[in-house]
Design a protein around this motif. Sequence first.
Motif, PDB file in Angstrom:
ATOM      1  N   ASP A   1      59.553  48.251  47.009  1.00 55.72           N
ATOM      2  CA  ASP A   1      58.391  48.795  47.725  1.00 55.72           C
ATOM      3  C   ASP A   1      57.863  47.731  48.694  1.00 55.72           C
TER       4      ASP A   1
ATOM      5  N   VAL B   1      59.306  52.554  50.241  1.00 54.81           N
ATOM      6  CA  VAL B   1      60.313  52.169  49.256  1.00 54.81           C
ATOM      7  C   VAL B   1      61.693  52.191  49.912  1.00 54.81           C
TER       8      VAL B   1
ATOM      9  N   ASN C   1      55.571  50.227  43.504  1.00 55.37           N
ATOM     10  CA  ASN C   1      56.596  51.234  43.227  1.00 55.37           C
ATOM     11  C   ASN C   1      58.011  50.651  43.301  1.00 55.37           C
ATOM     12  N   ASN C   2      58.247  49.605  42.516  1.00 54.29           N
ATOM     13  CA  ASN C   2      59.573  49.002  42.446  1.00 54.29           C
ATOM     14  C   ASN C   2      60.281  49.511  41.197  1.00 54.29           C
ATOM     15  N   SER C   3      61.543  49.872  41.345  1.00 45.97           N
ATOM     16  CA  SER C   3      62.257  50.442  40.198  1.00 45.97           C
ATOM     17  C   SER C   3      63.749  50.184  40.313  1.00 45.97           C
TER      18      SER C   3
ATOM     19  N   ALA D   1      60.983  50.779  35.522  1.00 40.24           N
ATOM     20  CA  ALA D   1      60.107  50.008  36.393  1.00 40.24           C
ATOM     21  C   ALA D   1      60.696  48.612  36.580  1.00 40.24           C
TER      22      ALA D   1
END
Length: 257
Positions: free
Chosen positions: A45, A69, A103-105, A114
């Motif tokens: 993100d 993202v 919102n990093n995944s 996550a």
Amino acid sequence: MKKIFFAAIAMLMLFGMNACNKNKQAKLEVYLTDDPANYSEVNIDIQKVLINVSNGGENWKELPITPGVYNLLDFRNGLDVLLGSIELPAGKVSQIRMELGANNSVKEGTNVYALTTPSAQQSGLKFNVNVELTEGITYRLWIDFDAGRSVVKAGNSGKYILKPVIRTFTEATGGAIKGIVLPAAAEAWAYAISNTNDTVASAKPETTTGMFLMKGVQAGTYKIAIDGKNNYKDTTIANVNVTNGVVTNIGTITLVQ
């Protein structure tokens, strides 16, 4: 009276220096790319990218980007995406800071986890670069994430941590042509013309100094056409070679009537 005169001269000199400094710009394009990884997705993100253009100090300029993202794995095997471009003062770029959102995944198979960013990195991923920008030249800089090494799995807890392994590399994508056209009364224009007689760049010399600079000219051989007004004769300089990353100086051209 003398004080007023000298004050006016000082102001004019300062104005001239500022004008010259503003003209000493280079263009930097920043791209994102990635090395392969054994995941389905690695989503970062990216909210902000800042560039430190000060030699040894702190002078951060924000790169205009579209926040959002980015799946790093979309940019493997030579693919990349342009994050943004910016005009910067000529000189050294020493660091880049990338600020991430929440919102990093990472996706492994069909499962999405996550991607935790350590607290020390929440103010931004900072990495060193070493780019010397020359005025009039356009540069491309790639931020190369190694997604496979940057994502660390914490045991069997299902927790994934982002510990970025990043390298950067640059490429000058064009050259530039500069010169001086005199006298100012000629009100000249300068044109760079290719071997196929296409005009690829043009510039109007400054009214006080006669200096001109054509930016972003692709490597090759050109003729420079100088068109004069007010009964000043046109002239052409042939076989001007342009090299990537180099400013070609054609010197002073004096038009005659």
